[in-house]
Design an enzyme around this catalytic site. Structure first.
Site, PDB file in Angstrom:
ATOM      1  N   SER A   1      86.587  16.449   1.696  1.00 34.52           N
ATOM      2  CA  SER A   1      85.111  16.678   1.350  1.00 34.52           C
ATOM      3  C   SER A   1      83.913  15.875   2.093  1.00 34.52           C
ATOM      4  O   SER A   1      83.000  15.827   1.985  1.00 34.52           O
ATOM      5  CB  SER A   1      84.728  17.213  -0.320  1.00 34.52           C
ATOM      6  OG  SER A   1      85.981  18.214   0.013  1.00 34.52           O
ATOM      7  N   GLY A  43      85.196  22.811  -4.560  1.00 35.77           N
ATOM      8  CA  GLY A  43      84.522  22.961  -3.572  1.00 35.77           C
ATOM      9  C   GLY A  43      84.581  22.166  -1.691  1.00 35.77           C
ATOM     10  O   GLY A  43      84.978  21.338  -2.332  1.00 35.77           O
ATOM     11  N   HIS A  47      92.108  22.399   2.189  1.00 34.13           N
ATOM     12  CA  HIS A  47      92.530  23.078   0.272  1.00 34.13           C
ATOM     13  C   HIS A  47      92.836  23.972   1.232  1.00 34.13           C
ATOM     14  O   HIS A  47      93.978  24.730  -0.007  1.00 34.13           O
ATOM     15  CB  HIS A  47      90.701  23.362   0.147  1.00 34.13           C
ATOM     16  CG  HIS A  47      90.296  21.825  -0.414  1.00 34.13           C
ATOM     17  ND1 HIS A  47      89.046  21.714   0.257  1.00 34.13           N
ATOM     18  CD2 HIS A  47      90.485  21.110  -1.590  1.00 34.13           C
ATOM     19  CE1 HIS A  47      88.423  20.372  -0.079  1.00 34.13           C
ATOM     20  NE2 HIS A  47      89.224  20.341  -0.893  1.00 34.13           N
ATOM     21  N   GLN A  65      84.185  13.205 -13.879  1.00 32.73           N
ATOM     22  CA  GLN A  65      85.568  12.824 -12.709  1.00 32.73           C
ATOM     23  C   GLN A  65      84.642  11.644 -11.857  1.00 32.73           C
ATOM     24  O   GLN A  65      84.859  11.033 -11.718  1.00 32.73           O
ATOM     25  CB  GLN A  65      86.722  13.433 -12.168  1.00 32.73           C
ATOM     26  CG  GLN A  65      85.973  14.447 -11.830  1.00 32.73           C
ATOM     27  CD  GLN A  65      87.132  15.401 -11.086  1.00 32.73           C
ATOM     28  OE1 GLN A  65      88.243  15.953 -11.727  1.00 32.73           O
ATOM     29  NE2 GLN A  65      87.605  14.421 -10.489  1.00 32.73           N
ATOM     30  N   LYS A 100      96.997  14.195  -0.989  1.00 35.28           N
ATOM     31  CA  LYS A 100      96.455  13.076  -0.764  1.00 35.28           C
ATOM     32  C   LYS A 100      96.012  11.842  -1.922  1.00 35.28           C
ATOM     33  O   LYS A 100      95.958  10.993  -2.128  1.00 35.28           O
ATOM     34  CB  LYS A 100      95.264  13.825  -0.412  1.00 35.28           C
ATOM     35  CG  LYS A 100      94.333  12.740   0.725  1.00 35.28           C
ATOM     36  CD  LYS A 100      92.700  13.380  -0.035  1.00 35.28           C
ATOM     37  CE  LYS A 100      91.568  12.140   0.842  1.00 35.28           C
ATOM     38  NZ  LYS A 100      90.385  12.972  -0.444  1.00 35.28           N
ATOM     39  N   GLY A 116      97.739  18.220  -3.918  1.00 32.04           N
ATOM     40  CA  GLY A 116      98.029  17.202  -2.817  1.00 32.04           C
ATOM     41  C   GLY A 116      97.780  15.834  -3.580  1.00 32.04           C
ATOM     42  O   GLY A 116      97.469  15.339  -3.405  1.00 32.04           O
ATOM     43  N   LEU A 130      84.934  23.449   0.806  1.00 28.20           N
ATOM     44  CA  LEU A 130      86.592  23.607   0.783  1.00 28.20           C
ATOM     45  C   LEU A 130      86.471  23.054   2.579  1.00 28.20           C
ATOM     46  O   LEU A 130      85.913  23.510   2.944  1.00 28.20           O
ATOM     47  CB  LEU A 130      87.163  24.804   0.871  1.00 28.20           C
ATOM     48  CG  LEU A 130      86.344  25.388  -0.405  1.00 28.20           C
ATOM     49  CD1 LEU A 130      87.206  27.160  -0.881  1.00 28.20           C
ATOM     50  CD2 LEU A 130      87.180  24.347  -2.112  1.00 28.20           C
ATOM     51  N   HIS A 131      87.878  22.503   2.390  1.00 30.72           N
ATOM     52  CA  HIS A 131      88.600  22.189   4.410  1.00 30.72           C
ATOM     53  C   HIS A 131      89.299  22.736   4.808  1.00 30.72           C
ATOM     54  O   HIS A 131      90.144  23.006   3.603  1.00 30.72           O
ATOM     55  CB  HIS A 131      88.282  20.922   4.301  1.00 30.72           C
ATOM     56  CG  HIS A 131      88.740  20.010   3.869  1.00 30.72           C
ATOM     57  ND1 HIS A 131      89.804  20.067   3.027  1.00 30.72           N
ATOM     58  CD2 HIS A 131      87.909  18.640   2.526  1.00 30.72           C
ATOM     59  CE1 HIS A 131      90.067  18.522   2.006  1.00 30.72           C
ATOM     60  NE2 HIS A 131      88.377  18.222   2.072  1.00 30.72           N
TER      61      HIS A 131
HETATM   62  P1  AMP Z   1      89.135  18.651  -4.473  1.00 29.38           P
HETATM   63  O1  AMP Z   1      88.374  19.324  -4.455  1.00 29.38           O
HETATM   64  O2  AMP Z   1      89.136  17.006  -3.604  1.00 29.38           O
HETATM   65  O3  AMP Z   1      89.628  17.519  -5.432  1.00 29.38           O
HETATM   66  O4  AMP Z   1      90.953  18.613  -4.238  1.00 29.38           O
HETATM   67  C1  AMP Z   1      91.373  19.832  -4.389  1.00 29.38           C
HETATM   68  C2  AMP Z   1      92.593  19.532  -4.230  1.00 29.38           C
HETATM   69  O5  AMP Z   1      93.189  19.949  -2.771  1.00 29.38           O
HETATM   70  C3  AMP Z   1      93.534  18.603  -4.890  1.00 29.38           C
HETATM   71  O6  AMP Z   1      95.104  18.887  -5.187  1.00 29.38           O
HETATM   72  C4  AMP Z   1      93.541  17.673  -3.353  1.00 29.38           C
HETATM   73  O7  AMP Z   1      94.453  16.500  -3.704  1.00 29.38           O
HETATM   74  C5  AMP Z   1      94.035  18.399  -2.058  1.00 29.38           C
HETATM   75  N1  AMP Z   1      93.473  17.944  -1.081  1.00 29.38           N
HETATM   76  C6  AMP Z   1      92.240  17.219  -0.684  1.00 29.38           C
HETATM   77  N2  AMP Z   1      92.253  16.511   0.640  1.00 29.38           N
HETATM   78  C7  AMP Z   1      93.525  16.730   1.182  1.00 29.38           C
HETATM   79  C8  AMP Z   1      94.089  17.039   1.703  1.00 29.38           C
HETATM   80  N3  AMP Z   1      93.843  16.334   2.898  1.00 29.38           N
HETATM   81  N4  AMP Z   1      95.332  17.214   2.520  1.00 29.38           N
HETATM   82  C9  AMP Z   1      96.159  17.698   1.793  1.00 29.38           C
HETATM   83  N5  AMP Z   1      95.365  18.121   0.269  1.00 29.38           N
HETATM   84  C10 AMP Z   1      93.984  17.990  -0.347  1.00 29.38           C
END
Ligand code: AMP
Length: 254
Positions: free
Chosen positions: A187, A32, A38, A62, A150, A148, A34-35
């Site tokens: 996020s 969540g 995402h 985690q 990242k 991602g 989200l940006h």
């Molecule tokens: P999270 O909500 O942080 O668990 O991220 C969900 C998914 O979005 C994961 O696969 C992250 O690697 C991907 N993600 C988050 N930020 C980025 C970013 N800046 N560039 C590419 N993928 C991202």
């Protein structure tokens, strides 16, 4: 209209009646808040599949730091709007009790890479990540799941897990997306103070400067960053830094 699915049994019914054997399904797991990054994963899934499901689950196992979990931004109404605009078909929104009927007695671990880089600084973090992603992949039964770059180490561990356990879902890496000033979307960026947000783009600038790791650490420290680590993994440089209460990660090819 994006459909919000709040239980595992409801998702299984939808999957059996509307998707299995009929449609190609893409899956984007998230926590969540989200940006744009995402949404870039969601858009890729939409392009490559007939239907896309995004999960939103702030996975407690985690988080090695309880304050990080407590402070993590929660913006469900906005998340739903963004997913609706992007054309996502389903939001899977489970709760802790549904995801951990075993109360986290069963844990999936990797014994090598998970202890390095972020794993060395966040004990138990990748156990929590791998366990929840295994559960989500088993529940959703997608053809492809999008992750991602990242979170480079996370992507490698999830790909390795999917290979090791002969999982049926293809694990697809997606490029790291940055804000216009170079800061990787996260996020947690929303939690930075104004002063730290202005400082934050120096992280990527220094990491991509081609200098030695020692010079990078010196430069970032003199600017006010606390360094968790900057280390090479094959042809990548992986790094984590702390600004105030906020931990940021990034990686570049070198
Ligand atoms: P999270 O909500 O942080 O668990 O991220 C969900 C998914 O979005 C994961 O696969 C992250 O690697 C991907 N993600 C988050 N930020 C980025 C970013 N800046 N560039 C590419 N993928 C991202």
């Amino acid at each position: 209209m994006v459909k919000v699915v709040e239980s595992i049994s409801e998702w299984r019914e939808i999957f059996e009646s509307e998707i299995k054997g009929k449609k190609r399904l893409g899956f984007v797991p998230t926590m969540g808040a989200l940006h744009k990054a995402h949404i870039s994963l969601v858009e890729r899934s939409i392009r490559e599949n007939d239907l896309t499901v995004t999960s939103i689950f702030l996975n407690p196992t985690q988080f090695n730091d309880p304050n990080d979990l407590k402070n993590y931004p929660k913006t469900f109404d906005r998340d739903r709007e963004l997913l609706e605009e992007a054309g996502c078909d389903y939001i899977f929104l489970p709760n802790r009790e549904m995801m951990y009927p075993d109360d986290y007695r069963y844990i999936l671990s990797e014994t090598d890479l998970s202890n390095k880089f972020c794993g060395a600084h966040r004990p138990g973090h990748f156990d929590g990540v791998l366990t929840v992603v295994m559960k989500l992949l088993n529940i959703i039964s997608a053809d492809s799941a999008y992750f991602g770059e990242k979170d480079w180490q996370q992507y490698k561990l999830i790909k390795g897990m999917a290979d090791a356990f002969f999982m049926q879902t293809s694990i697809i890496p997606c490029p790291l997306i940055r804000e216009s000033d170079g800061l990787a979307y996260s996020s947690r960026n929303a939690l930075l103070t104004k002063e730290h947000r202005e400082l934050a783009p120096n992280f990527y600038r220094v990491l991509s400067s081609g200098k030695s790791i020692i010079e990078m650490k010196d430069e970032l420290e003199s600017l006010g960053f606390t360094i968790d680590y900057i280390e090479a993994d094959e042809n990548r440089l992986l790094a984590a830094v702390i600004l105030g209460e906020v931990r940021l990660i990034d990686n570049v090819e070198r």
